[in-house]
Design a protein around this motif. Structure first.
Motif, short mmCIF file in Angstrom:
data_model
loop_
_atom_site.label_atom_id
_atom_site.label_comp_id
_atom_site.label_asym_id
_atom_site.label_seq_id
_atom_site.Cartn_x
_atom_site.Cartn_y
_atom_site.Cartn_z
N GLY A 320 0.82 -1.21 0.00
CA GLY A 320 0.00 0.00 0.00
C GLY A 320 0.85 1.25 0.00
N SER A 321 0.48 2.20 0.86
CA SER A 321 1.23 3.45 0.92
C SER A 321 2.48 3.32 1.76
CB SER A 321 0.36 4.56 1.50
OG SER A 321 0.21 4.40 2.91
N GLY A 322 2.46 2.40 2.73
CA GLY A 322 3.59 2.25 3.64
C GLY A 322 3.48 3.12 4.88
N SER A 323 2.38 3.86 5.01
CA SER A 323 2.24 4.78 6.14
C SER A 323 0.76 5.05 6.41
CB SER A 323 2.96 6.10 5.86
OG SER A 323 2.59 7.09 6.79
N ALA A 324 0.34 4.78 7.65
CA ALA A 324 -1.04 5.07 8.04
C ALA A 324 -1.30 6.57 8.02
CB ALA A 324 -1.32 4.49 9.42
N ILE A 325 -0.27 7.36 8.35
CA ILE A 325 -0.45 8.82 8.36
C ILE A 325 -0.58 9.35 6.94
CG2 ILE A 325 0.62 11.03 9.00
CD1 ILE A 325 1.81 9.67 11.42
N LEU A 326 0.18 8.76 6.00
CA LEU A 326 0.02 9.15 4.60
C LEU A 326 -1.41 8.86 4.15
CD1 LEU A 326 2.60 8.43 1.77
CD2 LEU A 326 0.15 8.35 1.36
N ASP A 327 -1.91 7.67 4.51
CA ASP A 327 -3.30 7.32 4.17
C ASP A 327 -4.28 8.35 4.72
OD1 ASP A 327 -2.47 5.00 2.89
OD2 ASP A 327 -2.80 3.73 4.64
N GLU A 328 -4.10 8.66 5.99
CA GLU A 328 -5.01 9.61 6.64
C GLU A 328 -4.95 10.97 5.96
OE1 GLU A 328 -5.58 11.85 10.98
OE2 GLU A 328 -3.86 10.51 10.63
N THR A 329 -3.75 11.38 5.56
CA THR A 329 -3.57 12.70 4.94
C THR A 329 -4.32 12.80 3.62
OG1 THR A 329 -1.38 12.93 5.97
CG2 THR A 329 -1.86 14.35 4.09
N VAL A 330 -4.15 11.80 2.74
CA VAL A 330 -4.80 11.91 1.43
C VAL A 330 -6.32 11.72 1.54
CG1 VAL A 330 -2.72 11.18 0.21
CG2 VAL A 330 -4.42 9.47 0.84
N ARG A 331 -6.77 11.08 2.61
CA ARG A 331 -8.21 10.92 2.80
C ARG A 331 -8.85 12.14 3.47
NH1 ARG A 331 -7.25 4.66 4.45
NH2 ARG A 331 -7.68 3.75 2.40
N THR A 332 -8.01 12.94 4.14
CA THR A 332 -8.51 14.10 4.86
C THR A 332 -8.57 15.34 4.00
OG1 THR A 332 -7.66 13.22 6.96
CG2 THR A 332 -8.14 15.58 6.87
N ASP A 337 -2.80 21.56 -2.59
CA ASP A 337 -2.44 22.76 -1.82
C ASP A 337 -2.80 22.59 -0.35
OD1 ASP A 337 -1.41 24.09 -4.01
OD2 ASP A 337 -3.28 25.14 -4.47
N ALA A 338 -3.91 21.94 -0.08
CA ALA A 338 -4.33 21.73 1.31
C ALA A 338 -3.35 20.82 2.04
CB ALA A 338 -5.73 21.15 1.36
N ILE A 339 -2.81 19.82 1.33
CA ILE A 339 -1.81 18.94 1.94
C ILE A 339 -0.56 19.73 2.28
CG2 ILE A 339 -0.22 17.03 1.44
CD1 ILE A 339 -2.50 15.66 -0.05
N GLU A 340 -0.10 20.56 1.37
CA GLU A 340 1.09 21.36 1.63
C GLU A 340 0.87 22.28 2.84
OE1 GLU A 340 4.07 24.66 -0.43
OE2 GLU A 340 2.66 23.54 -1.69
N GLU A 341 -0.29 22.91 2.90
CA GLU A 341 -0.58 23.81 4.02
C GLU A 341 -0.56 23.05 5.34
OE1 GLU A 341 -4.32 25.59 3.08
OE2 GLU A 341 -3.54 26.66 1.32
N SER A 342 -1.09 21.82 5.33
CA SER A 342 -1.13 21.03 6.57
C SER A 342 0.26 20.64 7.03
CB SER A 342 -1.99 19.78 6.36
OG SER A 342 -1.33 18.81 5.56
N VAL A 343 1.14 20.35 6.07
CA VAL A 343 2.52 19.97 6.42
C VAL A 343 3.27 21.16 6.99
CG1 VAL A 343 4.73 19.24 5.44
CG2 VAL A 343 2.63 18.07 4.77
N ARG A 344 3.08 22.31 6.41
CA ARG A 344 3.76 23.50 6.92
C ARG A 344 3.23 23.90 8.30
NH1 ARG A 344 7.12 25.76 3.37
NH2 ARG A 344 6.97 25.14 1.18
N ALA A 345 1.96 23.61 8.55
CA ALA A 345 1.36 23.97 9.84
C ALA A 345 1.71 22.96 10.93
CB ALA A 345 -0.16 24.08 9.70
N ASP A 346 1.82 21.67 10.55
CA ASP A 346 2.06 20.62 11.54
C ASP A 346 2.81 19.47 10.86
OD1 ASP A 346 2.02 18.93 13.74
OD2 ASP A 346 -0.05 18.26 13.40
N PHE A 347 4.12 19.54 10.87
CA PHE A 347 4.94 18.56 10.15
C PHE A 347 4.90 17.21 10.86
CE2 PHE A 347 8.57 16.24 8.71
CZ PHE A 347 8.73 16.61 7.39
N GLN A 348 4.47 16.18 10.13
CA GLN A 348 4.42 14.83 10.68
C GLN A 348 5.03 13.85 9.67
OE1 GLN A 348 3.52 13.99 13.71
NE2 GLN A 348 2.86 16.06 14.28
N ILE A 349 5.77 12.85 10.19
CA ILE A 349 6.29 11.80 9.34
C ILE A 349 5.11 11.04 8.74
CG2 ILE A 349 7.69 9.71 9.25
CD1 ILE A 349 9.30 12.24 9.79
#
Length: 419
Positions: A320-332, A337-349
């Protein structure tokens, strides 16, 4: 029409293309394969770069932590590990004083079978083997904080050993410059928060492929590694067929830089144009084990495609993706652009990898042949397809039926460099 058969997972995929459309087929430089890798390792241990021979650095009765790659990074550890253990035995270090620490970073734990497969049954039966799993916080020792603000916590097996020997392979890395060297310890054997803080520096434009000096990721990693300085480095360079082309031993900084220069000459591929269409594979398993690993291939493919072009990517992604957080990110988040904004606001592996993947989609469309569920692939902003022919038909509607194509059969290893 010319037929091609490329690696896909542990199998192959075959497709055909009109030869007249092929602008280039990119392969790393033909570098001589080492006739005797075992002897090359022995020579490297006794004639290192920027260091005394390893036998002069260790002493009878001392303990050694040997850091090894996990399955996502091919290093042929099973070839050099027996040589290293025998060498240390001769220097007075018994097997009972050695521990192989698998440098997982934030990856999943390795199974016992995977450990044995990595280093070989003979080595596995001789020495203790452990996982450095970043979220087992009790296993880590705090050593300080870097000038970048990264709290440095390393696995206790590394901190408590008299000597650390970093092993692994060297390839280009999309934000750390190059793999290998200090990466066996940081991020390899670092606690989660250490890795998270270090990797957050990828948002700096200077954190880029093929760059060490001035790269904040690299400089932070070295600063942290110096708090638990490795005694020795054993890095290898492999070709597309996972054959040895170089062995680099010695000081973990100086020997690594020599390896990086070698990788530039072997893996950097000069191109004269970027084409509207690129067809690429990771080179098969384990480089296409999941989206997490596949992303490195995407970065390289983008360097060969014209702005607004199309990359047709073959990557099995059996995990799969190899990361539950990656899964959550693309589903959220419903936009890149929204993904980039979320990373800049709260950086998570994991979220950082979603950003690393989707930022490339601003430069090109990605048609993905994989075992991923189609609905998930679309959620992750890919266009799922089920054959190269299907993907080409879609690309031709966009670019025209005579659009030029660049082929990248080992795209995880080849870095296009525009003349």
């Amino acid at each position: 029409m010319k037929q091609y058969t490329w690696h896909y997972g542990e199998g192959e995929l075959t497709f055909s293309i009109d030869e007249r459309r092929i602008a280039a087929e990119l392969h790393m430089a033909t570098t001589p394969v080492l006739d005797n890798p075992v002897q090359a390792v022995k020579n490297g241990l006794d004639h290192p770069i920027g260091s005394k021979p390893l036998r002069e650095l260790v002493h009878p009765g001392e303990t050694v932590a040997i850091l090894a790659n996990d399955p996502t990074r091919v290093a042929n550890s099973h070839v050099f590990m027996p040589v290293l253990l025998d060498y240390l035995n001769e220097a007075g270090i018994p097997d009972s004083h050695m521990t192989i620490v698998f440098a997982l970073g934030t990856h999943r734990r390795m199974t016992e079978e995977e450990m044995i497969d990595s280093v070989g049954a003979e080595v596995a039966g001789r020495v203790k083997m452990i996982n450095s799993y970043a979220k087992d916080s009790d296993d880590f020792v705090e050593l300080g904080t870097t000038s970048f603000g990264t709290p440095v916590r390393f696995h206790k097996a590394c901190v408590e050993a008299d000597h650390i020997i970093c092993t692994g392979s060297v390839v280009h890395h999309f934000f750390a410059g190059y793999g290998g060297g200090r990466k066996a310890l940081l991020p390899g054997c670092a606690e989660y928060e250490t890795i998270r803080k270090n990797h957050s520096l990828m948002l700096n434009p200077a954190a880029e492929i093929g760059r060490l000096e001035g790269n904040p990721i690299y400089e932070d990693q070295v600063e942290g590694t110096e708090m638990c300085r490795p005694t020795f480095l054993l890095n290898v360079v492999l070709n597309e067929a996972a054959e040895f082309t170089g062995v680099f031993c010695g000081d973990y900084i100086e020997a690594h830089k020599e390896a990086c220069r070698f990788v530039d000459s072997q893996n950097g591929v000069r191109i004269t144009e970027r084409t509207p269409i690129v067809i690429a594979t990771c080179g098969g398993y384990p480089k296409d084990i999941n989206i997490y690993q596949m992303q490195k291939t995407m970065d390289n493919a983008v360097k060969a495609v014209a702005p607004g072009g199309t990359v047709i990517l073959m990557a099995e992604c059996r995990e799969g993706s190899g990361s539950a957080i990656l899964d959550e990110t693309v589903r959220t988040f419903d936009s890149i652009d929204a993904i980039e904004e979320s990373v800049r606001a709260d950086f998570q592996i994991g979220r950082h990898k979603a950003y690393a993947v989707t930022r490339l989609m601003k430069k090109a469309d990605f048609y993905l042949i994989s075992s991923l569920d189609d609905a998930y692939a679309r959620q992750a902003f890919f266009t799922p397809v089920h054959s190269v022919e299907e993907a080409l038909a879609l690309a031709d509607k966009k670019h025209g039926g005579d659009a030029k194509i660049t082929l990248m059969p080992y795209a995880s290893y080849t870095v296009p460099l525009l003349r």
